[in-house]
Scaffold this active site. Sequence first.
Site, PDB file in Angstrom:
ATOM      1  N   LYS A  66       7.510   2.920  -7.582  1.00 40.29           N
ATOM      2  CA  LYS A  66       6.530   3.711  -6.849  1.00 40.29           C
ATOM      3  C   LYS A  66       7.219   4.758  -5.981  1.00 40.29           C
ATOM      4  CE  LYS A  66       4.992  -0.038  -4.702  1.00 40.29           C
ATOM      5  NZ  LYS A  66       4.422  -1.004  -3.743  1.00 40.29           N
ATOM      6  N   LYS A  68       6.366   7.444  -2.577  1.00 41.36           N
ATOM      7  CA  LYS A  68       5.370   7.740  -1.543  1.00 41.36           C
ATOM      8  C   LYS A  68       5.773   8.953  -0.710  1.00 41.36           C
ATOM      9  CE  LYS A  68       3.888   2.968  -1.213  1.00 41.36           C
ATOM     10  NZ  LYS A  68       3.729   1.792  -0.348  1.00 41.36           N
ATOM     11  N   ARG A  93      -8.125   1.134  -6.515  1.00 42.83           N
ATOM     12  CA  ARG A  93      -7.668   1.963  -5.389  1.00 42.83           C
ATOM     13  C   ARG A  93      -7.868   3.434  -5.752  1.00 42.83           C
ATOM     14  NH1 ARG A  93      -1.595   0.872  -3.989  1.00 42.83           N
ATOM     15  NH2 ARG A  93      -2.347  -1.076  -3.084  1.00 42.83           N
ATOM     16  N   CYS A 103       3.146  -4.010   3.602  1.00 38.01           N
ATOM     17  CA  CYS A 103       1.987  -3.135   3.384  1.00 38.01           C
ATOM     18  C   CYS A 103       1.310  -2.727   4.689  1.00 38.01           C
ATOM     19  CB  CYS A 103       0.989  -3.804   2.451  1.00 38.01           C
ATOM     20  SG  CYS A 103       1.715  -4.241   0.861  1.00 38.01           S
ATOM     21  N   CYS A 122      -4.534 -10.843  -2.692  1.00 35.78           N
ATOM     22  CA  CYS A 122      -3.171 -10.406  -2.992  1.00 35.78           C
ATOM     23  C   CYS A 122      -2.354 -11.553  -3.596  1.00 35.78           C
ATOM     24  CB  CYS A 122      -2.476  -9.898  -1.727  1.00 35.78           C
ATOM     25  SG  CYS A 122      -0.784  -9.405  -2.080  1.00 35.78           S
ATOM     26  N   ARG A 135       2.359   8.210  -5.313  1.00 37.26           N
ATOM     27  CA  ARG A 135       1.117   7.556  -4.866  1.00 37.26           C
ATOM     28  C   ARG A 135       0.298   8.472  -3.959  1.00 37.26           C
ATOM     29  NH1 ARG A 135       1.468   1.841  -4.993  1.00 37.26           N
ATOM     30  NH2 ARG A 135       2.682   1.237  -6.818  1.00 37.26           N
ATOM     31  N   CYS A 163      -2.379  -6.182   6.724  1.00 33.84           N
ATOM     32  CA  CYS A 163      -2.563  -5.947   5.292  1.00 33.84           C
ATOM     33  C   CYS A 163      -3.646  -6.878   4.751  1.00 33.84           C
ATOM     34  CB  CYS A 163      -1.252  -6.184   4.553  1.00 33.84           C
ATOM     35  SG  CYS A 163      -0.830  -7.933   4.481  1.00 33.84           S
ATOM     36  N   CYS A 191       3.394 -11.091   3.807  1.00 30.91           N
ATOM     37  CA  CYS A 191       4.676 -11.314   3.136  1.00 30.91           C
ATOM     38  C   CYS A 191       5.597 -10.164   3.513  1.00 30.91           C
ATOM     39  CB  CYS A 191       4.475 -11.421   1.612  1.00 30.91           C
ATOM     40  SG  CYS A 191       4.433  -9.839   0.757  1.00 30.91           S
TER      41      CYS A 191
HETATM   42 FE1  SRM Z   1       1.392  -2.576  -0.662  1.00 34.32          FE
HETATM   43  C1  SRM Z   1       2.150  -4.456  -3.377  1.00 34.32           C
HETATM   44  C2  SRM Z   1      -1.724  -3.753  -0.674  1.00 34.32           C
HETATM   45  C3  SRM Z   1       0.564  -0.180   1.551  1.00 34.32           C
HETATM   46  C4  SRM Z   1       4.705  -2.100   0.034  1.00 34.32           C
HETATM   47  N1  SRM Z   1       0.367  -3.835  -1.878  1.00 34.32           N
HETATM   48  C5  SRM Z   1       0.863  -4.483  -2.967  1.00 34.32           C
HETATM   49  C6  SRM Z   1      -0.266  -5.191  -3.725  1.00 34.32           C
HETATM   50  C7  SRM Z   1      -0.792  -4.239  -4.759  1.00 34.32           C
HETATM   51  C8  SRM Z   1       0.101  -6.557  -4.333  1.00 34.32           C
HETATM   52  C9  SRM Z   1       0.554  -6.558  -5.777  1.00 34.32           C
HETATM   53  O1  SRM Z   1       1.560  -5.903  -6.112  1.00 34.32           O
HETATM   54  O2  SRM Z   1      -0.096  -7.228  -6.577  1.00 34.32           O
HETATM   55  C10 SRM Z   1      -1.261  -5.391  -2.555  1.00 34.32           C
HETATM   56  C11 SRM Z   1      -2.720  -5.519  -2.959  1.00 34.32           C
HETATM   57  C12 SRM Z   1      -3.441  -6.446  -2.006  1.00 34.32           C
HETATM   58  C13 SRM Z   1      -4.885  -6.474  -2.244  1.00 34.32           C
HETATM   59  O3  SRM Z   1      -5.419  -7.546  -2.581  1.00 34.32           O
HETATM   60  O4  SRM Z   1      -5.542  -5.451  -2.063  1.00 34.32           O
HETATM   61  C14 SRM Z   1      -0.889  -4.244  -1.645  1.00 34.32           C
HETATM   62  N2  SRM Z   1      -0.304  -1.993   0.162  1.00 34.32           N
HETATM   63  C15 SRM Z   1      -1.484  -2.655   0.113  1.00 34.32           C
HETATM   64  C16 SRM Z   1      -2.506  -2.048   1.060  1.00 34.32           C
HETATM   65  C17 SRM Z   1      -3.926  -2.097   0.528  1.00 34.32           C
HETATM   66  C18 SRM Z   1      -2.403  -2.771   2.409  1.00 34.32           C
HETATM   67  C19 SRM Z   1      -3.549  -2.548   3.355  1.00 34.32           C
HETATM   68  O5  SRM Z   1      -4.100  -3.559   3.789  1.00 34.32           O
HETATM   69  O6  SRM Z   1      -3.875  -1.408   3.674  1.00 34.32           O
HETATM   70  C20 SRM Z   1      -1.902  -0.642   1.208  1.00 34.32           C
HETATM   71  C21 SRM Z   1      -2.403   0.313   0.161  1.00 34.32           C
HETATM   72  C22 SRM Z   1      -1.787   1.660   0.328  1.00 34.32           C
HETATM   73  C23 SRM Z   1      -2.366   2.707  -0.577  1.00 34.32           C
HETATM   74  O7  SRM Z   1      -3.502   3.079  -0.349  1.00 34.32           O
HETATM   75  O8  SRM Z   1      -1.661   3.178  -1.470  1.00 34.32           O
HETATM   76  C24 SRM Z   1      -0.433  -0.912   0.963  1.00 34.32           C
HETATM   77  N3  SRM Z   1       2.445  -1.297   0.518  1.00 34.32           N
HETATM   78  C25 SRM Z   1       1.904  -0.467   1.464  1.00 34.32           C
HETATM   79  C26 SRM Z   1       2.924   0.004   2.354  1.00 34.32           C
HETATM   80  C27 SRM Z   1       2.715   0.868   3.581  1.00 34.32           C
HETATM   81  C28 SRM Z   1       2.840   2.327   3.292  1.00 34.32           C
HETATM   82  O9  SRM Z   1       3.051   2.752   2.163  1.00 34.32           O
HETATM   83  O10 SRM Z   1       2.748   3.076   4.261  1.00 34.32           O
HETATM   84  C29 SRM Z   1       4.122  -0.577   1.933  1.00 34.32           C
HETATM   85  C30 SRM Z   1       5.485  -0.446   2.640  1.00 34.32           C
HETATM   86  C31 SRM Z   1       6.114   0.865   2.434  1.00 34.32           C
HETATM   87  C32 SRM Z   1       6.929   0.852   1.186  1.00 34.32           C
HETATM   88  O11 SRM Z   1       6.377   1.159   0.132  1.00 34.32           O
HETATM   89  O12 SRM Z   1       8.103   0.502   1.273  1.00 34.32           O
HETATM   90  C33 SRM Z   1       3.803  -1.376   0.775  1.00 34.32           C
HETATM   91  N4  SRM Z   1       3.118  -3.119  -1.567  1.00 34.32           N
HETATM   92  C34 SRM Z   1       4.375  -2.877  -1.078  1.00 34.32           C
HETATM   93  C35 SRM Z   1       5.332  -3.553  -1.919  1.00 34.32           C
HETATM   94  C36 SRM Z   1       6.865  -3.535  -1.757  1.00 34.32           C
HETATM   95  C37 SRM Z   1       7.505  -2.434  -2.518  1.00 34.32           C
HETATM   96  C38 SRM Z   1       9.003  -2.558  -2.566  1.00 34.32           C
HETATM   97  O13 SRM Z   1       9.682  -1.567  -2.269  1.00 34.32           O
HETATM   98  O14 SRM Z   1       9.496  -3.628  -2.921  1.00 34.32           O
HETATM   99  C39 SRM Z   1       4.593  -4.246  -2.894  1.00 34.32           C
HETATM  100  C40 SRM Z   1       5.153  -5.133  -4.024  1.00 34.32           C
HETATM  101  C41 SRM Z   1       5.701  -4.340  -5.166  1.00 34.32           C
HETATM  102  O15 SRM Z   1       5.530  -3.130  -5.289  1.00 34.32           O
HETATM  103  O16 SRM Z   1       6.361  -4.978  -5.986  1.00 34.32           O
HETATM  104  C42 SRM Z   1       3.213  -3.960  -2.637  1.00 34.32           C
HETATM  105 FE1  SF4 Z   2       0.110  -8.617  -0.161  1.00 36.03          FE
HETATM  106 FE2  SF4 Z   2       2.436  -8.811   1.045  1.00 36.03          FE
HETATM  107 FE3  SF4 Z   2       1.289  -6.442   0.767  1.00 36.03          FE
HETATM  108 FE4  SF4 Z   2       0.262  -8.143   2.440  1.00 36.03          FE
HETATM  109  S1  SF4 Z   2       2.321  -7.256   2.615  1.00 36.03           S
HETATM  110  S2  SF4 Z   2      -0.881  -6.975   0.926  1.00 36.03           S
HETATM  111  S3  SF4 Z   2       0.639 -10.069   1.462  1.00 36.03           S
HETATM  112  S4  SF4 Z   2       2.035  -7.692  -0.869  1.00 36.03           S
END
Ligand code: SRM
Ligand code: SF4
Length: 570
Positions: free
Chosen positions: A223, A225, A90, A495, A452, A159, A446, A491
Amino acid sequence: MAEESNNIKVPVVPPSEARGSLPLLERVKVEGDALRGTIVESLHDELTGAMKEEDTLLMKFHGMYLQDDRDRREERAEKKLERLFSFMIRLRMAGGILTSEQWIALNDIAGKDSTDELKITTRQTIQLHGVYKSRLKPTHKIFNQVHLDTISACGDVNRNVTCSPNPKQSPLHEEIFAYADKISKLLKPKTRAYYEIWLDEEKIVDKKLEEDSLYKDAYLPRKFKIGICIPPNNDIDVFGNDLGLIAIIENNKLVGFNFAIGGGLAFTFGNPDTYARLATEIGFVEAGEKTFKAIYEVVTVQRDYGDRVDRKQARIKYTIDKMGVDKFKTEVEKRMDFKFQQSKPYIFNKREDYYGWEKDVNGNWYYTLFVENGRVLDTEQISIKSALKKIAETEKVKFRLTANQKVIVSDVSPKDKKEINDILEEYKIIEHTNNASALRKNSMACVALPTCPLALAESQRYFPSLLSKIETLLAKYDLSGENIITRMTGCPNGCGRSSVSEIGFIGTGLGKYNLHLGGDHEGYRLNKLYKESLDEAAILSELDILFGEFKKERNQNEKFGDYTFKKLFN
Ligand code: SRM
Ligand code: SF4
């Protein structure tokens, strides 16, 4: 483990003998030699496509996740082969802006060393999937040649900083946009580990040179943001950020930002102590140095007070709810040595991207194209990747990514507009964009399967076909023009920000989704759980009924989210 201060439990990083009780990551951060760990050794281990567990954790701070192709797990297990490991990379790209040269470099890497797809993320950057361990270093070297890197795109640090991307929003867009880059630099870790490991920079001898007064040696508890939005468009979902900044413009001048803290959209099924939360506005800060000081100190308070024992409670939203918003704010004010002023008025009236051609105050042109779920690739239907590469090869444009996973071909001078438009026409991008329904244009999903590891259900691979069926239902009630914000995640991690949509789907298992309704159109209100674990037939049957009732009962111009909120949850 904890110190008392103002009656607040302050988790601190304990000395090494007591660290055994902390999560592995907390220990690795402190003991990992400023994010180096044994990554170099793990890279050289040719017996596996994976890395040592500790190094896998540290890799995130360098912008990479170890993944495997979940579609191929069974087949590999039958053949007694290790899982098909590769990395998701990323990029760090504050505000999501790229030159033509950078676009071409990413396009070419995707073709050679990745899945041939550029994935635009919900935080305005690009991910590449499927990069094998042996190709990581060459890939970073190419990034470096075009002035890109992946530092702190993941990990317990600040981030990618998002910012409303379209100059249509304000004549002051570029001035506000520059804040995203400055914040990204201000909060970038000081360690030289990335440069040593990936770019072969000489190993640093004097460790004082990389002392980090912000992250110290334990980084953040989780993290972090930050997003900047420029009203009236809340296109970055400002309240979903740990720290959201709302630009305040008075008399055509940027006067400062309203600060909103404590946004976070994830929760865990079966864990009622976890929840999605929108950020709370705590006040206004003048533009300039005071803004940067306030941002910095919000981060230091979260660094010092965030939970380092339970990662499920470590985001700022939980710190704030445990401390209380006022105490958190007071602690920030104490550290920054001035006070927040009262928040200034602003209004959001939309959240969607401005599709098609738009012009900025300087007369330059911007074309926003529809890219379903941010997947830039060539398919049988449409060759978006080739079209954008050809546009990049003119070297007459930049590319801006939106937080809705879309692409803006930007900074096109009036004299070049025809040439760019001709390419868009040649590849049928304009037709593709015009033909996408209002529903689809406002949708996001997502990544989820197959990369993922946390996905419980499909998301971006399935959502387009579900939307086609929802479009048919909307047409049945003559509602095709409704721009209902509809989002899916595989899930509850959020994201694709499905918690802040008017129709939100959250995967619970293969082919099953919770249906969430009642979020508003502008992103001020979370949606609520309506029905659990529905399969496709049940989803369509629920929506069929609701669309029918909406058509009959809605007030004039009432949005679907407001209607369902009033009807189902009030
Ligand atoms: Fe996310 C984890 C993809 C935006 C909340 N996110 C992940 C992971 C890295 C899975 C992992 O931990 O192994 C996913 C990778 C999937 C893959 O195969 O690429 C993933 N997140 C994404 C992306 C690529 C979704 C998309 O389709 O665009 C987004 C990348 C953003 C970036 O460029 O930095 C993405 N993730 C978000 C958002 C939305 C936002 O930030 O506006 C959220 C919700 C907002 C928030 O942070 O509360 C989000 N991602 C999470 C979480 C839950 C965090 C938590 O508070 O528990 C995880 C899991 C974790 O961190 O443990 C996670
Ligand atoms: Fe993976 Fe869940 Fe984030 Fe979708 S919402 S990319 S399934 S961690």
